[in-house]
Design a protein around this motif. Structure first.
Motif, mmCIF file in Angstrom:
data_model
loop_
_atom_site.group_PDB
_atom_site.id
_atom_site.type_symbol
_atom_site.label_atom_id
_atom_site.label_comp_id
_atom_site.label_asym_id
_atom_site.label_seq_id
_atom_site.Cartn_x
_atom_site.Cartn_y
_atom_site.Cartn_z
ATOM 1 N N ALA A 161 -42.645 31.984 58.060
ATOM 2 C CA ALA A 161 -43.736 32.933 58.315
ATOM 3 C C ALA A 161 -45.020 32.262 57.832
ATOM 4 O O ALA A 161 -45.941 32.556 58.606
ATOM 5 N N ASN A 162 -45.035 31.518 56.905
ATOM 6 C CA ASN A 162 -46.373 30.682 56.424
ATOM 7 C C ASN A 162 -46.788 29.744 57.480
ATOM 8 O O ASN A 162 -47.633 29.734 57.766
ATOM 9 N N GLY A 163 -45.881 29.123 58.168
ATOM 10 C CA GLY A 163 -46.052 28.101 58.873
ATOM 11 C C GLY A 163 -46.536 28.825 60.210
ATOM 12 O O GLY A 163 -47.352 28.204 60.954
ATOM 13 N N LEU A 164 -45.905 30.005 60.456
ATOM 14 C CA LEU A 164 -46.651 30.785 61.807
ATOM 15 C C LEU A 164 -47.854 31.458 61.580
ATOM 16 O O LEU A 164 -48.485 32.225 62.525
ATOM 17 N N GLY A 165 -48.453 31.467 60.575
ATOM 18 C CA GLY A 165 -49.704 31.972 60.119
ATOM 19 C C GLY A 165 -49.622 33.559 59.854
ATOM 20 O O GLY A 165 -50.752 34.136 59.807
ATOM 21 N N ALA A 166 -48.484 33.741 59.256
ATOM 22 C CA ALA A 166 -48.276 35.111 58.884
ATOM 23 C C ALA A 166 -49.086 35.627 57.330
ATOM 24 O O ALA A 166 -48.927 34.250 56.805
ATOM 25 N N ARG A 167 -49.165 36.631 57.041
ATOM 26 C CA ARG A 167 -49.581 36.799 55.597
ATOM 27 C C ARG A 167 -48.582 37.474 54.943
ATOM 28 O O ARG A 167 -47.666 38.504 55.029
ATOM 29 N N GLY A 168 -47.903 36.578 53.843
ATOM 30 C CA GLY A 168 -46.448 37.020 53.386
ATOM 31 C C GLY A 168 -46.560 37.626 52.067
ATOM 32 O O GLY A 168 -47.319 37.406 51.300
ATOM 33 N N THR A 169 -45.483 38.373 51.980
ATOM 34 C CA THR A 169 -45.107 39.017 50.684
ATOM 35 C C THR A 169 -43.739 39.110 50.474
ATOM 36 O O THR A 169 -43.136 39.162 51.188
ATOM 37 N N VAL A 170 -43.431 38.974 49.013
ATOM 38 C CA VAL A 170 -42.070 39.081 48.835
ATOM 39 C C VAL A 170 -41.622 40.068 47.904
ATOM 40 O O VAL A 170 -42.579 40.433 47.012
ATOM 41 N N ALA A 171 -40.734 40.497 48.092
ATOM 42 C CA ALA A 171 -39.964 41.713 47.042
ATOM 43 C C ALA A 171 -38.865 41.101 46.629
ATOM 44 O O ALA A 171 -37.937 40.866 47.329
ATOM 45 N N ASP A 172 -38.472 41.011 45.083
ATOM 46 C CA ASP A 172 -37.100 40.724 44.725
ATOM 47 C C ASP A 172 -37.069 41.565 43.299
ATOM 48 O O ASP A 172 -37.990 41.699 42.581
#
Length: 406
Positions: A217-228
């Protein structure tokens, strides 16, 4: 021969030509026949790469019976080619009902296997409901399946030895991370035809699969958020430059949600009520319980198919939520699964683990790790196929590290 069977044959041949590890194992298996006289039942996502594994086990002397491990991941042209051109019994069809899916599992076990190769734990579960004495053991491919096995093992209820293939380094480090990381996005691209750059992407679960998805996702230019729910994994995601937030909060801004937890209700009704209009929901876990289609249907005033594999759920407040692949594994329900080279390594782990089981049987019931030697052998085979050389420890270095005689 039908065009469909020819297409399946061509896809299998394409995969086989790019699986150097399985091809190397085939040369040995054809001579040694380690599975001679043994029956192996497989429940696995039935596509070209898994067909190559089934053929390898057959070439090793086994009588092989195959079914799917997901109603939407079976490719009919592969199933047909495997049965008609390679003499392997197949009980699978794309898009079967839950009852048909279970019936196919039962038919696959009707041949009284000595070993099982499972993907999700459904064969194992049936064999514990109706035990068969001839079973000497098997191996499990997935995080979800190993979780089911671990519960039984902790309760001392496992009836036969099972190997946690998913936990092997040559599986989890590559298949779960790089394989899932690429194939999930392949399924999303095929079904939506949307741009990812600039979108807010929420990855629920930051195990090896979640790491791979977030990396791409980062490589595709997305703005990433993680939930865990794991604080260490959440901190790791933060240190990787990702935002971290609870699911019910992060869905308010998310354009796309991808679950990879192996747990039920990863995106619960509370979060769906908070989701923004137009959100796209999909799952990379084994079962369609992480985002429940029945929950969405209960909440919605109506739902309809808007593209192949894309369901639109209309909410009472006017929002529209979109679910991919009926909430099943998006990379296999809507794509071809992991890249060929990745599954070449994973299926080499499967094949060598089954060979180890045959040569060491009988083993006591329980959950076993894949022997370290198998991981090392496969890694060296892979490096050799790539023409990559590495150093070796001298005897003095081994002694310094306490590995004398290793």
């Amino acid at each position: 021969m039908s065009t469909n069977i020819e297409h399946g044959r061509d896809k299998i041949d394409w995969a086989r030509s790019r699986m150097p590890l399985l091809n190397r194992l085939r040369q040995r298996f054809e001579q040694e026949k380690p599975f001679a006289g043994k029956r192996i039942s497989m429940s696995i996502h039935l596509e070209a790469k898994t067909a190559c594994l089934a053929i390898l086990l057959r070439d090793g002397g086994a009588q092989v019976h195959v079914t799917g491990s997901n109603p939407l991941s079976t490719q009919d042209e592969i199933a047909g080619a495997l049965a008609q051109e390679h003499g392997i019994e197949v009980f699978a069809r794309h898009g079967v009902s839950s009852d048909e899916y279970t019936d196919h599992l039962i038919q696959t076990l009707a041949h009284k296997p000595h070993m099982i190769l499972d993907d999700g734990g459904d064969l194992m579960s049936l064999l514990h409901a109706t035990p068969q004495e001839q079973v000497i053991g098997g191996c499990e491919e997935t995080t979800t399946g190993v979780g089911r096995l671990r519960i039984l093992d902790q309760q001392n209820k496992l009836l036969f030895p099972m190997f946690a293939v998913n936990d092997a380094r040559m599986k989890s480090l590559f298949d779960n991370r790089y394989g899932t990381g690429q194939s999930v996005w392949d399924g999303i691209f095929r079904s939506t035809n949307l741009l990812i750059a600039g979108k807010n992407v929420l990855v629920v679960g930051y195990g090896w699969c979640g790491r791979g998805i977030a990396l791409r996702a980062n490589g595709l230019g997305a703005r990433g958020t993680v939930a865990d729910v794991d604080p260490v994994r959440a901190l790791e995601a933060w240190m990787e430059g990702l935002n971290v937030a609870p699911v019910a909060e992060a869905v308010r801004d998310a354009d796309l949600v991808i679950t990879a937890t192996g747990c039920a209700d990863a995106v619960p009704e509370k979060a769906l009520n908070a989701a923004k209009d137009g959100i796209i929901l999909c799952n990379a876990g084994h079962f369609n319980v992480e985002i429940r289609p029945d929950t969405l249907a209960k909440m919605a005033t109506s739902h309809r198919s808007v593209r192949d594999g894309v369901e639109e759920y209309s909410m009472p407040d006017g929002r529209h939520l979109y679910l991919l692949g009926e909430g099943r594994l998006v990379n296999l329900a809507l794509g071809d699964g992991h890249p060929v080279e990745i599954m070449d390594m994973s299926f080499a782990v499967q094949a060598l683990t089954l060979e180890y089981l045959v040569r060491t049987a009988p083993l006591k019931p329980g959950l076993y790790p894949v022997p370290t030697d198998i991981d090392d052998r496969i890694a060296r085979m892979k490096l050799d196929s790539l023409g990559v050389l590495i150093d070796s420890l001298t005897q003095e270095q081994q002694a310094y590290l306490g590995r004398t005689g290793a």
